[in-house]
Design a protein around this motif. Structure first.
Motif, short mmCIF file in Angstrom:
data_model
loop_
_atom_site.label_atom_id
_atom_site.label_comp_id
_atom_site.label_asym_id
_atom_site.label_seq_id
_atom_site.Cartn_x
_atom_site.Cartn_y
_atom_site.Cartn_z
N GLY A 286 5.22 84.30 -54.93
CA GLY A 286 6.39 84.64 -55.73
C GLY A 286 6.37 86.14 -55.91
N THR A 287 7.40 86.85 -55.50
CA THR A 287 7.37 88.31 -55.45
C THR A 287 8.18 88.93 -56.58
OG1 THR A 287 7.11 88.31 -53.06
CG2 THR A 287 7.90 90.34 -54.04
N HIS A 288 7.60 89.98 -57.19
CA HIS A 288 8.30 90.75 -58.22
C HIS A 288 8.07 92.23 -57.92
CE1 HIS A 288 10.02 91.91 -62.06
NE2 HIS A 288 8.95 92.66 -62.27
N ILE A 289 9.15 92.95 -57.64
CA ILE A 289 9.06 94.36 -57.24
C ILE A 289 9.34 95.27 -58.44
CG2 ILE A 289 10.05 96.15 -55.76
CD1 ILE A 289 10.65 93.95 -53.71
N PHE A 290 8.54 96.32 -58.56
CA PHE A 290 8.69 97.27 -59.65
C PHE A 290 8.55 98.68 -59.09
CE2 PHE A 290 6.38 99.96 -62.81
CZ PHE A 290 7.40 100.09 -63.73
N VAL A 291 9.45 99.59 -59.47
CA VAL A 291 9.40 100.98 -59.05
C VAL A 291 9.13 101.84 -60.27
CG1 VAL A 291 10.61 102.88 -57.92
CG2 VAL A 291 11.01 100.52 -57.17
N ASP A 292 8.06 102.64 -60.24
CA ASP A 292 7.71 103.42 -61.42
C ASP A 292 8.50 104.72 -61.48
OD1 ASP A 292 6.54 105.25 -59.72
OD2 ASP A 292 4.49 104.89 -60.39
N ALA A 293 8.22 105.52 -62.54
CA ALA A 293 8.98 106.75 -62.76
C ALA A 293 8.80 107.77 -61.65
CB ALA A 293 8.57 107.36 -64.11
N ALA A 294 7.68 107.68 -60.94
CA ALA A 294 7.42 108.63 -59.85
C ALA A 294 8.05 108.17 -58.54
CB ALA A 294 5.92 108.82 -59.66
N GLU B 219 4.79 96.28 -55.17
CA GLU B 219 5.26 94.94 -54.88
C GLU B 219 4.21 93.94 -55.30
OE1 GLU B 219 6.74 92.39 -51.01
OE2 GLU B 219 7.48 94.44 -51.32
N GLY B 220 4.52 93.22 -56.37
CA GLY B 220 3.58 92.25 -56.89
C GLY B 220 3.90 90.86 -56.39
N HIS C 231 -3.65 84.01 -58.36
CA HIS C 231 -3.97 85.39 -58.71
C HIS C 231 -2.76 86.28 -58.46
CE1 HIS C 231 -4.78 85.11 -54.40
NE2 HIS C 231 -4.62 86.41 -54.32
N VAL C 232 -2.87 87.51 -58.91
CA VAL C 232 -1.82 88.50 -58.72
C VAL C 232 -2.25 89.47 -57.64
CG1 VAL C 232 -0.55 90.42 -59.77
CG2 VAL C 232 -1.01 88.36 -61.10
N TYR C 233 -1.38 89.69 -56.66
CA TYR C 233 -1.57 90.74 -55.66
C TYR C 233 -0.58 91.84 -56.00
CZ TYR C 233 -1.18 93.34 -51.30
OH TYR C 233 -1.14 94.36 -50.37
N LEU C 234 -1.07 93.07 -56.16
CA LEU C 234 -0.19 94.20 -56.43
C LEU C 234 -0.40 95.24 -55.34
CD1 LEU C 234 1.92 95.41 -58.32
CD2 LEU C 234 0.07 96.53 -59.56
N GLY C 235 0.62 95.43 -54.51
CA GLY C 235 0.54 96.40 -53.43
C GLY C 235 1.21 97.71 -53.81
N TRP D 180 3.53 97.19 -64.26
CA TRP D 180 4.06 96.06 -63.49
C TRP D 180 4.04 94.78 -64.35
CZ3 TRP D 180 2.36 91.28 -61.95
CH2 TRP D 180 3.16 90.62 -61.00
N LEU D 181 2.93 94.55 -65.06
CA LEU D 181 2.83 93.36 -65.91
C LEU D 181 3.90 93.38 -67.01
CD1 LEU D 181 -1.03 92.94 -66.29
CD2 LEU D 181 0.54 91.33 -65.20
#
Length: 295
Positions: free
Chosen positions: A44-52, A57-58, A70-74, A137-138
């Motif tokens: 199950g994918t959840h994408i997050f883009v930070d301020a930088a 891609e989690g 488990h959580v994979y965070l790329g 991301w969390l």
């Protein structure tokens, strides 16, 4: 084979009023359920883009066994920053970006909740996401479940350093570091203070004492007393020791302990070059086993 470092964090939630609250027992269930794939896939994918502008891609990885979820965070790498590679059976080194089949490159981090606790085990590649990015991301993922709640990851620190020192089989190395100088008459500090005044910026003093496989932990205790006196009153100081400890199988293991702020981490040997989910889960499970045994 090389080893990977697994770090332990405690999950803490902050409510809308700034009050610290423990995570509910359903914290991870809610995240996994909310972001679970609807098409029966294992990810199950959840994408997050930070301020930088960095893309994280989690993937909430849901194997057949619930205990292995488990959580994979790329951490996405810009195409211009992709590494080079050598294909099997050749000597030529070429850009990975030339591979038309490769759409994106990620630096991996894997997080596994430690069931029955508020703790998680985290392992990452050298350039993988840092805890602050994992927190972000969390928070982004959990906000879809329960808005207004902030997730904080706090490094778990040991409080049993003295007991571990007394129980250690021996001590092999001591490292004492301080930043800045003081005027207590210490010859080393006096020389450093003079040099600091000349160069115009703070210096760091490192003292390393190697003792091979010394078995006299009491002698190290006296060294630690000296180290404590040396770092007393410093805001940026550390005193580390490599303890020789005996595990449950009677084998001697080495563990680095920081006697001022010792963040819990476990070095776990990687037993295969095929470092996919299965091997990383084995590494995480071994660290969790050792964490439970020491708790």
């Amino acid at each position: 084979m090389a080893s990977k470092t697994v770090r332990i964090y405690r999950v803490v939630l902050i409510d809308q009023h700034g009050i610290e609250i423990p995570p509910p027992k359903t914290y991870w269930d809610r995240i996994f359920k909310h972001h679970a794939p609807s098409d029966g896939l294992a990810y199950g994918t959840h994408i997050f883009v930070d301020a930088a502008g960095i893309t994280y891609e989690g993937q909430l990885r849901l194997p057949a066994s619930v205990s292995d979820r488990h959580v994979y965070l790329g951490r996405g790498r810009d195409r211009l920053d992709w590494p080079d590679r050598r294909t099997r059976g050749t000597v030529e080194i070429s850009p990975l970006a030339d591979d038309a089949e490769t759409q994106a490159v990620f630096e991996p981090l894997r997080l596994k909740p430690i069931s029955g606790t508020d703790f998680v085990a985290v392992v990452r590649s050298y350039a993988g996401a840092h805890p602050t990015a994992l927190e972000a991301w969390l928070n982004d993922a959990y906000s879809k479940v329960k808005p207004g709640i902030t997730t904080v990851l706090r490094p778990h620190t040991r409080t049993d350093q003295v007991e571990r020192l007394q129980a250690a089989v021996g001590v092999s190395r001591v490292v004492v570091s301080v930043e800045g100088t003081a005027s207590d008459g210490n010859t080393i500090e006096a020389a450093a203070a003079e040099l600091q005044e000349e160069v115009g910026y703070p210096l760091r003093i490192d003292i390393v004492m190697s003792m091979g496989n010394a078995k006299d932990a009491n002698a190290f205790g006296r060294l630690l007393d000296l180290a404590s006196g040396f770092v007393n009153g410093r805001t940026k100081a550390k005193a580390e020791a490599t303890l020789l400890e005996m595990d449950d199988d009677g084998e001697i293991t080495r563990d680095v302990v920081n006697f001022f702020s010792d963040k819990v981490a476990y070095a776990v040997e990687v037993k295969t070059d095929d470092v996919g989910d299965a091997e990383y889960l084995r590494v995480l499970d071994e660290a969790i086993r050792r964490f439970r045994a020491s708790s």
